[in-house]
Design an enzyme around this catalytic site. Sequence first.
Site, PDB file in Angstrom:
ATOM      1  N   ASP A  15       0.777  -1.260   0.000  1.00 28.66           N
ATOM      2  CA  ASP A  15       0.000   0.000   0.000  1.00 28.66           C
ATOM      3  C   ASP A  15       0.804   1.304   0.000  1.00 28.66           C
ATOM      4  O   ASP A  15       0.435   2.259   0.713  1.00 28.66           O
ATOM      5  CB  ASP A  15      -0.972  -0.005   1.194  1.00 28.66           C
ATOM      6  CG  ASP A  15      -1.986  -1.115   1.098  1.00 28.66           C
ATOM      7  OD1 ASP A  15      -1.893  -1.950   0.190  1.00 28.66           O
ATOM      8  OD2 ASP A  15      -2.897  -1.164   1.943  1.00 28.66           O
ATOM      9  N   ASP A  56      -4.573  -0.610  -1.669  1.00 29.45           N
ATOM     10  CA  ASP A  56      -5.906  -0.436  -1.122  1.00 29.45           C
ATOM     11  C   ASP A  56      -6.741   0.132  -2.273  1.00 29.45           C
ATOM     12  O   ASP A  56      -6.316   1.099  -2.926  1.00 29.45           O
ATOM     13  CB  ASP A  56      -5.812   0.586   0.026  1.00 29.45           C
ATOM     14  CG  ASP A  56      -6.718   0.259   1.198  1.00 29.45           C
ATOM     15  OD1 ASP A  56      -7.081  -0.917   1.367  1.00 29.45           O
ATOM     16  OD2 ASP A  56      -7.054   1.194   1.949  1.00 29.45           O
ATOM     17  N   HIS A  58     -10.465   1.005  -2.835  1.00 29.84           N
ATOM     18  CA  HIS A  58     -11.843   1.094  -2.346  1.00 29.84           C
ATOM     19  C   HIS A  58     -12.807   1.679  -3.370  1.00 29.84           C
ATOM     20  O   HIS A  58     -12.458   2.628  -4.072  1.00 29.84           O
ATOM     21  CB  HIS A  58     -11.892   1.993  -1.104  1.00 29.84           C
ATOM     22  CG  HIS A  58     -11.118   1.478   0.068  1.00 29.84           C
ATOM     23  ND1 HIS A  58     -11.173   0.169   0.483  1.00 29.84           N
ATOM     24  CD2 HIS A  58     -10.280   2.111   0.941  1.00 29.84           C
ATOM     25  CE1 HIS A  58     -10.405   0.029   1.560  1.00 29.84           C
ATOM     26  NE2 HIS A  58      -9.841   1.179   1.844  1.00 29.84           N
ATOM     27  N   SER A  64     -15.452   1.422   5.197  1.00 35.56           N
ATOM     28  CA  SER A  64     -14.435   1.877   6.159  1.00 35.56           C
ATOM     29  C   SER A  64     -14.375   3.401   6.264  1.00 35.56           C
ATOM     30  O   SER A  64     -13.704   3.935   7.146  1.00 35.56           O
ATOM     31  CB  SER A  64     -13.055   1.337   5.772  1.00 35.56           C
ATOM     32  OG  SER A  64     -12.499   2.063   4.693  1.00 35.56           O
ATOM     33  N   HIS A  75     -10.287   7.409   1.521  1.00 36.98           N
ATOM     34  CA  HIS A  75      -8.925   7.234   1.011  1.00 36.98           C
ATOM     35  C   HIS A  75      -8.892   6.141  -0.055  1.00 36.98           C
ATOM     36  O   HIS A  75      -9.746   5.250  -0.076  1.00 36.98           O
ATOM     37  CB  HIS A  75      -7.972   6.859   2.162  1.00 36.98           C
ATOM     38  CG  HIS A  75      -8.309   5.539   2.778  1.00 36.98           C
ATOM     39  ND1 HIS A  75      -9.313   5.369   3.697  1.00 36.98           N
ATOM     40  CD2 HIS A  75      -7.792   4.291   2.571  1.00 36.98           C
ATOM     41  CE1 HIS A  75      -9.401   4.107   4.043  1.00 36.98           C
ATOM     42  NE2 HIS A  75      -8.493   3.408   3.366  1.00 36.98           N
ATOM     43  N   LYS A 100      -6.905  -4.755  -3.299  1.00 38.70           N
ATOM     44  CA  LYS A 100      -7.660  -5.358  -2.182  1.00 38.70           C
ATOM     45  C   LYS A 100      -8.676  -4.378  -1.607  1.00 38.70           C
ATOM     46  O   LYS A 100      -8.606  -3.181  -1.902  1.00 38.70           O
ATOM     47  CB  LYS A 100      -6.702  -5.817  -1.088  1.00 38.70           C
ATOM     48  CG  LYS A 100      -5.979  -4.670  -0.446  1.00 38.70           C
ATOM     49  CD  LYS A 100      -5.077  -5.147   0.659  1.00 38.70           C
ATOM     50  CE  LYS A 100      -4.220  -4.016   1.161  1.00 38.70           C
ATOM     51  NZ  LYS A 100      -4.986  -2.877   1.698  1.00 38.70           N
ATOM     52  N   GLU A 107     -14.280  -4.694   4.866  1.00 43.14           N
ATOM     53  CA  GLU A 107     -12.932  -4.169   5.101  1.00 43.14           C
ATOM     54  C   GLU A 107     -11.986  -5.339   4.893  1.00 43.14           C
ATOM     55  O   GLU A 107     -12.311  -6.475   5.239  1.00 43.14           O
ATOM     56  CB  GLU A 107     -12.812  -3.619   6.530  1.00 43.14           C
ATOM     57  CG  GLU A 107     -11.438  -3.074   6.873  1.00 43.14           C
ATOM     58  CD  GLU A 107     -10.958  -1.946   5.951  1.00 43.14           C
ATOM     59  OE1 GLU A 107     -10.754  -2.224   4.743  1.00 43.14           O
ATOM     60  OE2 GLU A 107     -10.765  -0.824   6.424  1.00 43.14           O
ATOM     61  N   ALA A 135       0.162   0.068   6.418  1.00 48.18           N
ATOM     62  CA  ALA A 135       0.598   0.567   7.716  1.00 48.18           C
ATOM     63  C   ALA A 135       0.934  -0.624   8.608  1.00 48.18           C
ATOM     64  O   ALA A 135       0.230  -1.612   8.617  1.00 48.18           O
ATOM     65  CB  ALA A 135      -0.539   1.388   8.356  1.00 48.18           C
ATOM     66  N   CYS A 139      -2.526  -2.935   7.525  1.00 46.17           N
ATOM     67  CA  CYS A 139      -2.401  -3.843   6.378  1.00 46.17           C
ATOM     68  C   CYS A 139      -1.117  -4.667   6.389  1.00 46.17           C
ATOM     69  O   CYS A 139      -1.125  -5.823   5.962  1.00 46.17           O
ATOM     70  CB  CYS A 139      -2.562  -3.066   5.080  1.00 46.17           C
ATOM     71  SG  CYS A 139      -4.283  -2.530   4.876  1.00 46.17           S
TER      72      CYS A 139
END
Length: 197
Positions: A15, A56, A58, A64, A75, A100, A107, A135, A139
């Site tokens: 990420d 990530d 989304h 989330s 984000h 993902k 989530e 992070a 993740c």
Amino acid sequence: MEGILTKSSALIVVDMQNDFINGSLAVPNADTIIPVINDYVKLFEKNGLMVVFTRDWHPENHCSFKENGGIWPKHCVQNTYGAEFHKDLYMPSNKYIISKAFLPDLEAYSGFEKTELNDLLKKNNIDTLFICGVATDYCVKQTVLSALELGYKTYLLVDAIKGVDLNNFDSEKAINEMISKGAKAIVFDELINKAKI
Ligand code: VGL
Ligand code: ZN
């Protein structure tokens, strides 16, 4: 090439996207690990080893996000600047990208959750993973724990991770948990020495 780096080793970079580096969900000091991650990526590339970047990814209405009852600012929305990899991240021509957390109601902190990552690694006979990125307390942690559960020998690249630390010591606790469950902490120079390449 021998030692801990073998043909069955893969690097997983978690990420390293604009929103996590200097965008809406900036992870403190995430920019400082970019050069270190680039060193790892180049080492793996030079040795013809597999490099995987997770992202990530989304949908606009992801659960989330605070506006949808979650805990995070909006984000890494698919196909936006915030979801792009940071421009200073070295991207080898031969790489894999795994998206993902793309389902609105789920989530998914782990790079293995509902993705093709495990199949991809199995197809390439990978048994050992080296994991870095952000992070540490979300993740990276969940990706490492999934990897261990799936039976991979798993190294945590402790000089190339940064955490969010919503609560004090979250990253430290996450690192301790990963290690207690079997991850091995290592830094770049140690890998170089032990890799004997
Ligand atoms: C992450 C918070 C929300 C991560 C993803 O990549 O660690 N953290 N979504
Ligand atoms: Zn997210």
